[in-house]
Design an enzyme around this catalytic site. Structure first.
Site, PDB file in Angstrom:
ATOM      1  N   HIS A   1       0.790   5.390   1.094  1.00  0.00           N
ATOM      2  CA  HIS A   1       0.115   6.450   1.855  1.00  0.00           C
ATOM      3  C   HIS A   1       0.134   7.741   1.029  1.00  0.00           C
ATOM      4  CE1 HIS A   1       0.300   4.417   5.894  1.00  0.00           C
ATOM      5  NE2 HIS A   1       1.285   3.764   5.300  1.00  0.00           N
TER       6      HIS A   1
ATOM      7  N   HIS B   1       0.844  -1.205   0.000  1.00  0.00           N
ATOM      8  CA  HIS B   1       0.000   0.000   0.000  1.00  0.00           C
ATOM      9  C   HIS B   1       0.871   1.244   0.000  1.00  0.00           C
ATOM     10  CE1 HIS B   1       0.821  -1.023   4.209  1.00  0.00           C
ATOM     11  NE2 HIS B   1       0.746   0.286   4.456  1.00  0.00           N
TER      12      HIS B   1
HETATM   13  P1  AMP Z   1       1.926   0.810   7.330  1.00  0.00           P
HETATM   14  O1  AMP Z   1       2.453   1.169   8.696  1.00  0.00           O
HETATM   15  O2  AMP Z   1       2.658   1.488   6.204  1.00  0.00           O
HETATM   16  O3  AMP Z   1       1.841  -0.691   7.145  1.00  0.00           O
HETATM   17  O4  AMP Z   1       0.467   1.409   7.288  1.00  0.00           O
HETATM   18  C1  AMP Z   1      -0.689   0.694   7.601  1.00  0.00           C
HETATM   19  C2  AMP Z   1      -1.801   1.694   7.699  1.00  0.00           C
HETATM   20  O5  AMP Z   1      -3.039   1.008   7.619  1.00  0.00           O
HETATM   21  C3  AMP Z   1      -1.828   2.492   9.013  1.00  0.00           C
HETATM   22  O6  AMP Z   1      -1.694   3.880   8.725  1.00  0.00           O
HETATM   23  C4  AMP Z   1      -3.205   2.151   9.613  1.00  0.00           C
HETATM   24  O7  AMP Z   1      -3.808   3.253  10.249  1.00  0.00           O
HETATM   25  C5  AMP Z   1      -3.975   1.701   8.394  1.00  0.00           C
HETATM   26  N1  AMP Z   1      -5.075   0.779   8.662  1.00  0.00           N
HETATM   27  C6  AMP Z   1      -5.018  -0.375   9.360  1.00  0.00           C
HETATM   28  N2  AMP Z   1      -6.225  -0.963   9.378  1.00  0.00           N
HETATM   29  C7  AMP Z   1      -7.055  -0.176   8.651  1.00  0.00           C
HETATM   30  C8  AMP Z   1      -8.437  -0.246   8.302  1.00  0.00           C
HETATM   31  N3  AMP Z   1      -9.223  -1.269   8.695  1.00  0.00           N
HETATM   32  N4  AMP Z   1      -8.946   0.740   7.529  1.00  0.00           N
HETATM   33  C9  AMP Z   1      -8.177   1.776   7.130  1.00  0.00           C
HETATM   34  N5  AMP Z   1      -6.862   1.892   7.437  1.00  0.00           N
HETATM   35  C10 AMP Z   1      -6.321   0.936   8.184  1.00  0.00           C
END
Ligand code: AMP
Length: 138
Positions: free
Chosen positions: A100, A98
């Site tokens: 951001h 993913h």
């Molecule tokens: P990373 O640290 O780059 O793996 O980012 C994962 C992101 O996913 C974090 O910013 C979380 O807040 C986000 N996240 C986790 N679960 C969900 C969810 N169910 N819906 C939306 N965002 C999520």
């Protein structure tokens, strides 16, 4: 066990979706760093950048640009960070690729800066040799 993002793709758990096509999905981050913080994912569950075939890389990049343009039109931020974490040591917590997309406003503290270091000419030479060899190896 399917990743939380695969469960969002399938509709098993809800998300604030803002865009979807055959290969990608964009939805609001549940713990936003700033107003409008959006995640762009590829629908197939692949852990990191290192695992993506070119067509998925292109698809995610294209959706990322469209999301950044939509956020710019809708919210008029002063800037946008595109951040992508690979591996726990790099801050990745969801092991499903993913990106951001984080709108920024002048003076906000939404994203921390790294600490700029120094590099000697010798270390540059070592790294250039090491890394160039990797491109010839494959
Ligand atoms: P990373 O640290 O780059 O793996 O980012 C994962 C992101 O996913 C974090 O910013 C979380 O807040 C986000 N996240 C986790 N679960 C969900 C969810 N169910 N819906 C939306 N965002 C999520």
């Amino acid at each position: 066990m399917a990743s939380i993002f695969t469960r969002i793709v399938s509709g098993e758990i809800p998300a604030a979706k803002i865009y979807e096509d055959e290969l990608t999905l964009a939805f609001l981050d549940i713990n936003p760093a700033s107003r409008g913080h959006t995640l762009v994912i590829c629908k197939p569950e692949l852990p990191s950048l290192l695992d993506l075939p070119p067509e998925l890389l292109y698809a995610v990049s294209s959706t990322t640009q469209r999301v950044a343009q939509a956020l710019t039109r809708a919210l008029q931020p002063d800037g946008i960070n595109i951040i992508q974490n690979n591996g726990a040591a790099a801050g990745q917590t969801v092991f499903h690729y993913h990106v951001h997309v984080i709108p920024r406003w002048n003076g906000d503290q939404a994203v921390g800066a790294w600490h700029p270091g120094r590099i000697s000419a010798e270390e540059q030479r070592v790294l250039v040799t090491l890394l160039r060899a990797q491109f010839n190896a494959s």
